[in-house]
Design a protein around this motif. Structure first.
Motif, PDB file in Angstrom:
ATOM      1  N   PHE A 261       0.849  -1.256   0.188  1.00  0.00           N
ATOM      2  CA  PHE A 261       0.136   0.096   0.023  1.00  0.00           C
ATOM      3  C   PHE A 261       0.979   1.142  -0.127  1.00  0.00           C
ATOM      4  CE2 PHE A 261      -3.012   3.116   2.280  1.00  0.00           C
ATOM      5  CZ  PHE A 261      -4.012   2.894   1.176  1.00  0.00           C
ATOM      6  N   GLY A 262       1.145   1.763  -1.157  1.00  0.00           N
ATOM      7  CA  GLY A 262       2.186   2.862  -1.376  1.00  0.00           C
ATOM      8  C   GLY A 262       3.344   2.419  -0.770  1.00  0.00           C
ATOM      9  N   VAL A 264       4.024   1.304   1.977  1.00  0.00           N
ATOM     10  CA  VAL A 264       4.041   0.346   2.986  1.00  0.00           C
ATOM     11  C   VAL A 264       4.088  -1.257   2.539  1.00  0.00           C
ATOM     12  CG1 VAL A 264       2.447  -0.600   4.914  1.00  0.00           C
ATOM     13  CG2 VAL A 264       2.539   1.877   4.285  1.00  0.00           C
ATOM     14  N   ARG A 326       1.530  -0.823  14.407  1.00  0.00           N
ATOM     15  CA  ARG A 326       1.969   0.410  13.386  1.00  0.00           C
ATOM     16  C   ARG A 326       0.895   0.492  12.324  1.00  0.00           C
ATOM     17  NH1 ARG A 326       7.441  -1.303  13.403  1.00  0.00           N
ATOM     18  NH2 ARG A 326       7.824  -1.621  15.735  1.00  0.00           N
ATOM     19  N   LEU A 327       0.709  -0.497  11.491  1.00  0.00           N
ATOM     20  CA  LEU A 327      -0.350  -0.323  10.366  1.00  0.00           C
ATOM     21  C   LEU A 327      -1.582   0.417  10.881  1.00  0.00           C
ATOM     22  CD1 LEU A 327       0.127  -3.139   7.923  1.00  0.00           C
ATOM     23  CD2 LEU A 327       0.540  -1.020   7.692  1.00  0.00           C
ATOM     24  N   GLN A 329      -2.014   2.502  12.976  1.00  0.00           N
ATOM     25  CA  GLN A 329      -2.038   4.025  13.124  1.00  0.00           C
ATOM     26  C   GLN A 329      -2.029   4.896  11.826  1.00  0.00           C
ATOM     27  OE1 GLN A 329       1.956   3.618  14.899  1.00  0.00           O
ATOM     28  NE2 GLN A 329       1.472   4.869  16.543  1.00  0.00           N
ATOM     29  N   PHE A 330      -1.628   4.135  10.889  1.00  0.00           N
ATOM     30  CA  PHE A 330      -1.635   4.685   9.470  1.00  0.00           C
ATOM     31  C   PHE A 330      -3.073   4.324   8.869  1.00  0.00           C
ATOM     32  CE2 PHE A 330      -0.991   4.036   4.899  1.00  0.00           C
ATOM     33  CZ  PHE A 330      -0.402   5.584   4.684  1.00  0.00           C
ATOM     34  N   ARG A 332      -6.226   5.126   8.467  1.00  0.00           N
ATOM     35  CA  ARG A 332      -7.486   5.791   8.726  1.00  0.00           C
ATOM     36  C   ARG A 332      -8.610   5.168   8.259  1.00  0.00           C
ATOM     37  NH1 ARG A 332      -5.763  10.936   5.191  1.00  0.00           N
ATOM     38  NH2 ARG A 332      -3.815  10.198   5.158  1.00  0.00           N
ATOM     39  N   ALA A 334     -11.482   5.049   6.749  1.00  0.00           N
ATOM     40  CA  ALA A 334     -12.035   4.600   5.276  1.00  0.00           C
ATOM     41  C   ALA A 334     -11.086   4.563   4.455  1.00  0.00           C
ATOM     42  CB  ALA A 334     -12.730   6.125   5.048  1.00  0.00           C
ATOM     43  N   LEU A 335      -9.755   4.739   4.693  1.00  0.00           N
ATOM     44  CA  LEU A 335      -8.638   4.237   3.733  1.00  0.00           C
ATOM     45  C   LEU A 335      -8.526   2.762   3.932  1.00  0.00           C
ATOM     46  CD1 LEU A 335      -5.525   6.471   4.076  1.00  0.00           C
ATOM     47  CD2 LEU A 335      -6.920   6.002   2.140  1.00  0.00           C
ATOM     48  N   ARG A 338     -11.130   1.435   1.686  1.00  0.00           N
ATOM     49  CA  ARG A 338     -10.989   1.560   0.386  1.00  0.00           C
ATOM     50  C   ARG A 338     -10.102   0.463   0.052  1.00  0.00           C
ATOM     51  NH1 ARG A 338     -14.575   3.619   0.584  1.00  0.00           N
ATOM     52  NH2 ARG A 338     -15.154   5.699   0.199  1.00  0.00           N
ATOM     53  N   ARG A 342     -10.817  -2.905  -2.722  1.00  0.00           N
ATOM     54  CA  ARG A 342      -9.610  -2.993  -3.809  1.00  0.00           C
ATOM     55  C   ARG A 342      -9.521  -4.590  -3.796  1.00  0.00           C
ATOM     56  NH1 ARG A 342      -4.522   0.151  -3.705  1.00  0.00           N
ATOM     57  NH2 ARG A 342      -3.323  -1.581  -4.386  1.00  0.00           N
ATOM     58  N   LEU A 375     -14.395  -1.762  -9.415  1.00  0.00           N
ATOM     59  CA  LEU A 375     -14.688  -0.936  -8.365  1.00  0.00           C
ATOM     60  C   LEU A 375     -15.963  -0.408  -8.318  1.00  0.00           C
ATOM     61  CD1 LEU A 375     -13.299  -1.086  -5.613  1.00  0.00           C
ATOM     62  CD2 LEU A 375     -12.473   1.515  -6.261  1.00  0.00           C
ATOM     63  N   ARG A 379     -19.573  -1.504  -6.709  1.00  0.00           N
ATOM     64  CA  ARG A 379     -20.371  -0.632  -5.904  1.00  0.00           C
ATOM     65  C   ARG A 379     -21.657  -0.634  -6.531  1.00  0.00           C
ATOM     66  NH1 ARG A 379     -16.331   3.535  -5.290  1.00  0.00           N
ATOM     67  NH2 ARG A 379     -15.290   3.016  -3.204  1.00  0.00           N
TER      68      ARG A 379
ATOM     69  N   LEU B  45       6.836   2.107   9.305  1.00  0.00           N
ATOM     70  CA  LEU B  45       5.689   1.743   8.487  1.00  0.00           C
ATOM     71  C   LEU B  45       6.301   1.346   7.107  1.00  0.00           C
ATOM     72  CD1 LEU B  45       2.693   4.055   9.184  1.00  0.00           C
ATOM     73  CD2 LEU B  45       2.511   1.672   9.394  1.00  0.00           C
ATOM     74  N   PHE B 157      -2.475   6.769  -2.442  1.00  0.00           N
ATOM     75  CA  PHE B 157      -0.933   6.424  -2.093  1.00  0.00           C
ATOM     76  C   PHE B 157      -0.415   5.757  -3.385  1.00  0.00           C
ATOM     77  CE2 PHE B 157      -2.947   7.230   2.118  1.00  0.00           C
ATOM     78  CZ  PHE B 157      -1.931   8.432   2.471  1.00  0.00           C
ATOM     79  N   GLU B 158      -0.990   5.562  -4.409  1.00  0.00           N
ATOM     80  CA  GLU B 158      -0.546   4.560  -5.613  1.00  0.00           C
ATOM     81  C   GLU B 158      -0.509   5.259  -6.698  1.00  0.00           C
ATOM     82  OE1 GLU B 158       0.463   1.236  -5.305  1.00  0.00           O
ATOM     83  OE2 GLU B 158      -0.605   0.722  -3.272  1.00  0.00           O
ATOM     84  N   ASP B 217     -10.525  10.135   1.021  1.00  0.00           N
ATOM     85  CA  ASP B 217     -10.106   8.708   1.462  1.00  0.00           C
ATOM     86  C   ASP B 217      -9.952   7.907  -0.001  1.00  0.00           C
ATOM     87  OD1 ASP B 217     -10.787   9.294   3.968  1.00  0.00           O
ATOM     88  OD2 ASP B 217     -13.037   8.611   3.807  1.00  0.00           O
TER      89      ASP B 217
END
Ligand SMILES: Cc1cc2nc3c(=O)[nH]c(=O)nc-3n(C[C@H](O)[C@H](O)[C@H](O)COP(=O)(O)OP(=O)(O)OC[C@H]3O[C@@H](n4cnc5c(N)ncnc54)[C@H](O)[C@@H]3O)c2cc1C
Ligand code: FES
Ligand code: FES
Lengths: 383, 277
Positions: A261-262, A264, A326-327, A329-330, A332, A334-335, A338, A342, A375, A379, B45, B157-158, B217
């Motif tokens: 994820f980015g 991470v 730790r994850l 904390q990151f 959020r 709604a993230l 999402r 995915r 996606l 929905r 992270l 983030f991607e 988000d």
């Protein structure tokens, strides 16, 4: 280790640092300048703020290697600075000091306000100080002190440091550096460590705090889909990044779930147990996982139910999960949703492929615009 | 906390940075100002094996006026823009946006390229640059391609960058004198990442009506033609603003919490009002 040299409070300072050494750590532990304080260590609190090339910068998220050749001034280096002397006097007069933990960062920021923004009013000063947190909540005195100095100086030309473009502290690279040799801390190396045994039921993991429900439409008859759901190992392969082996003697699945994820990357050592109610075409997977790299633990309960929808199948999925470490904390809220969307979209895509006799595809949905389409479709079928 | 160990190389050229990124034996990542990556490293992270510092690459520090706008290198910082140290083609929009990002100490190191590539849905540049029509120069050390800023951000983030590719810089078109701009973000505290943000560019002369919704988000929602959101009749843009159409858009983006919907709707309306003021 890398040899660097900085101009520290007007003197040349040389050190051998490892790349992960924060500028703050260099200042405190190697240069023994402990006026620079560390609070949050991620850029929020401002306690570590120092002057780099004459401009305030966070010493916690600036690495020492990135400052090779730079000019660094800490609160100790402001002893003979006339502007700082005015500020110190004003801080005393206005009772802007309590425990003093935030004060070095406050002084550096205050100096920047006075130098850069002549004539700033209280609102502007307040705004500029928003990046310096005081645990003693003594903001009023600080604002008044800065205001006092700004007012006393009147209209003077602003003092803008560093003429060069780019991050303060950074220097153009003189010559190409030899490429490094790998060190033994890449995720791949860690991932090769033998899996840790994890309990089969999520009794000791974080309690599920989040829930989400999704429906997906599968273009295959419900019996065929149900038969596929019985093969949980094949099913797990529909989730990109999942690697599960056959269930052990107790019926517990063990494996690994790679997540990207980015910036991470995580590899969860995971175990799960499946229970089914064939008559109702319902089932449940209860599992937990742990990522050694980020020290994150997850517990999840996934309930699924299959319904015939004309000749096709609707799969209702309900996920309850808990995340700690730790994850969490990151993530959020709604993230994370999402991200789950995915994963669900990828899962649905691969499930359809599997039912059509094609192998699961680890990359296709994410690699092109397909997952966005999926996606949307997901929905639309979300009831 | 101290980050997990990593190797560090300061790249001298785009070629060198791209080649290091393509290495298969190390999990390599670029670092510019480190103002987004730094917190993630310190929290462990992110645990890359190699950091490639690109702030010494001269091309990435370029800033020049072009025939139809400006070109800004990826490593230009928010503070460089805030202080007007780079040419402007937007009548001061860029400097105002830059000044509202984080805190001065962060702006002194955070870069335009890093902000876009990090792709935080609540980031200011990911919302503003697509609206201004920025076109990115993407480089892999061998060739360059162009990509509209809005197309970079397909998911939070991607960024849509292939392995070995980096953002070298961006072209920003000159806005016509008649162009109207509105920007509004809602944060609980100044300098914090926004909870809702919206940007509106209306240039009737050039027939541009662009809207971007940020902090969703998900990747920012960049509408190149936002006329569907302004379906009501009226002479002023703000009178034509159709909040039902906005609700439908938000719903299609998965925003169904009434409070979140209200927040995004209000923020967009305020951005539109500012564009009309
Ligand atoms: C306390 C705090 C508050 C903040 N508030 C805000 C805010 O209100 N609004 C806002 O927009 N931002 C905010 N930020 C983020 C800040 O603006 C960062 O400067 C910016 O997002 C990242 O830029 P950077 O140069 O520091 O990138 P880095 O942290 O160095 O890199 C970020 C990511 O981008 C990649 N990258 C960097 N440069 C390139 C490139 N040229 N090409 C390809 N990939 C690249 C890196 O590999 C990394 O994954 C905040 C940060 C902090 C610490
Ligand atoms: S310790 Fe650096 S900002 Fe908090
Ligand atoms: S004076 Fe105590 S933290 Fe500010």
């Amino acid at each position: 280790m890398t040899a660097i040299a900085i101009n520290l409070n007007g003197r040349r300072f040389e050190a051998d640092v490892s790349p992960r050494t924060q500028l703050a750590e260099l200042l405190r532990d190697k240069a023994l300048l402990t006026g620079t304080h560390l609070g949050c260590e991620h850029g929020i609190c401002g306690a570590c703020t120092v002057l780099v090339d004459g401009a305030p910068a966070r010493a916690c998220i600036t690495y020492a290697v990135a400052c090779d050749g730079a000019d660094v001034v800490t609160v100790e280096g402001l002893d003979d600075d006339p502007l700082a002397a005015e500020l110190r006097a004003a801080f005393r007069e206005q009772h802007a000091l309590q425990c003093g933990f935030c004060t070095p960062g406050m002084l550096i920021t205050a100096r920047d306000i006075v130098a850069r923004l002549p004539g700033a009013d209280s609102d502007r000063i307040r705004l500029e100080l928003a990046g310096n947190l005081c645990r003693c909540t003594g903001y009023l005195g600080v604002i008044q002190a800065v205001k006092q100095v700004v007012d006393a100086r009147g209209e003077v030309a602003p003092l803008l440091p560093a003429e060069r473009l780019g991050p303060v502290g950074a220097r153009p690279c003189a010559q190409a550096v030899a490429p490094p040799t790998p060190i033994a801390t890449t995720p791949e190396t860690v991932a090769k460590v033998a899996p840790v045994p994890v309990a089969s039921a999520p009794t000791d993991g974080p309690a599920p705090q989040h829930a989400l429900a999704r429906s997906l439409a599968v273009t295959a008859p419900v019996d065929a889909v149900w038969a596929q759901f019985a093969d949980v190992v094949a099913l797990s392969r529909c989730l990109p990044g999942a690697e599960f082996g056959a269930p052990d003697a107790q019926g517990v699945l063990h494996g690994r779930l790679h997540v990207k994820f980015g910036p991470v990357r995580a590899a969860f050592e995971a175990s799960a147990r499946q229970t089914t109610e064939p008559a109702e075409r319902r089932g449940r997977l209860v599992g937990q996982g742990r990522d050694r790299l980020t020290g994150t633990r997850v517990t999840a309960e996934i309930a699924y139910a299959l319904h015939a929808a004309d000749a096709d199948t609707r799969v209702d999925i309900e996920v309850r999960y808990g995340l700690s470490g730790r994850l969490a904390q990151f993530a959020r809220g709604a993230l994370a949703e999402r991200f789950a969307d995915r994963l669900t979209a990828d899962f649905a895509y691969n499930l359809e492929r599997l039912l059509a006799g094609a192998p699961p595809d680890a990359t296709a949905p994410a690699a092109d615009g397909l997952w966005a389409r999926l996606l949307k479709w997901l929905r639309l079928s979300n009831t | 906390m101290k980050p997990a160990p990593f190797e560090y190389v300061r790249a001298a050229s785009l070629d060198e940075a791209a080649a290091l990124l393509r290495r298969g034996d190390l999990d390599a990542r670029l670092i510019a100002g480190g103002q987004s990556l730094g917190p993630m490293l310190n929290l462990r992270l992110a645990q890359p094996g190699l950091l490639v510092d690109i702030t010494g690459v001269p091309e990435l520090l370029a800033a020049e006026r072009t025939a139809d706008g400006v070109y800004l290198g990826a490593c230009v910082t928010h503070a460089n823009v805030e202080d007007g140290r780079v040419p402007d083609a937007t009548g001061g929009i860029l400097a105002r946006v830059a000044g509202g990002i984080a805190y001065r100490a962060v702006r002194n190191r955070g870069t335009l390229g890093g902000s876009l590539a990090h792709g935080d849905p609540a980031g200011d540049w990911p919302c503003v640059l697509p609206t201004l029509g920025a076109v990115l120069q993407i480089d892999d050390g061998r060739s360059t391609r162009e990509l509209p800023a809005g197309a970079l951000l397909r998911a939070a983030f991607e960024p849509a960058l292939a392995p070995g590719e980096l953002i070298a810089g961006m072209r920003l078109p000159t806005l016509s004198p008649a162009a109207r701009w509105g920007y509004y973000k809602h944060c609980r505290k100044p300098g914090e990442l926004a909870e809702a943000m919206a940007a509106v560019l209306w240039d009737p002369e050039r027939d541009i009506l662009r809207v971007t919704l940020g902090a969703l988000d998900d990747a920012p929602c960049a509408l190149d033609d936002a006329s569907a959101l302004f379906g009501r009749s009226g002479s002023r843009l703000s009178d034509r603003f159709d909040s039902d159409a906005v609700d439908a858009l938000l719903q299609s983006r998965g925003i169904d919490d009434p409070i979140a919907q209200q927040m995004h709707r209000v923020v967009l309306r305020r951005a539109v009002e500012r564009a009309c003021a």
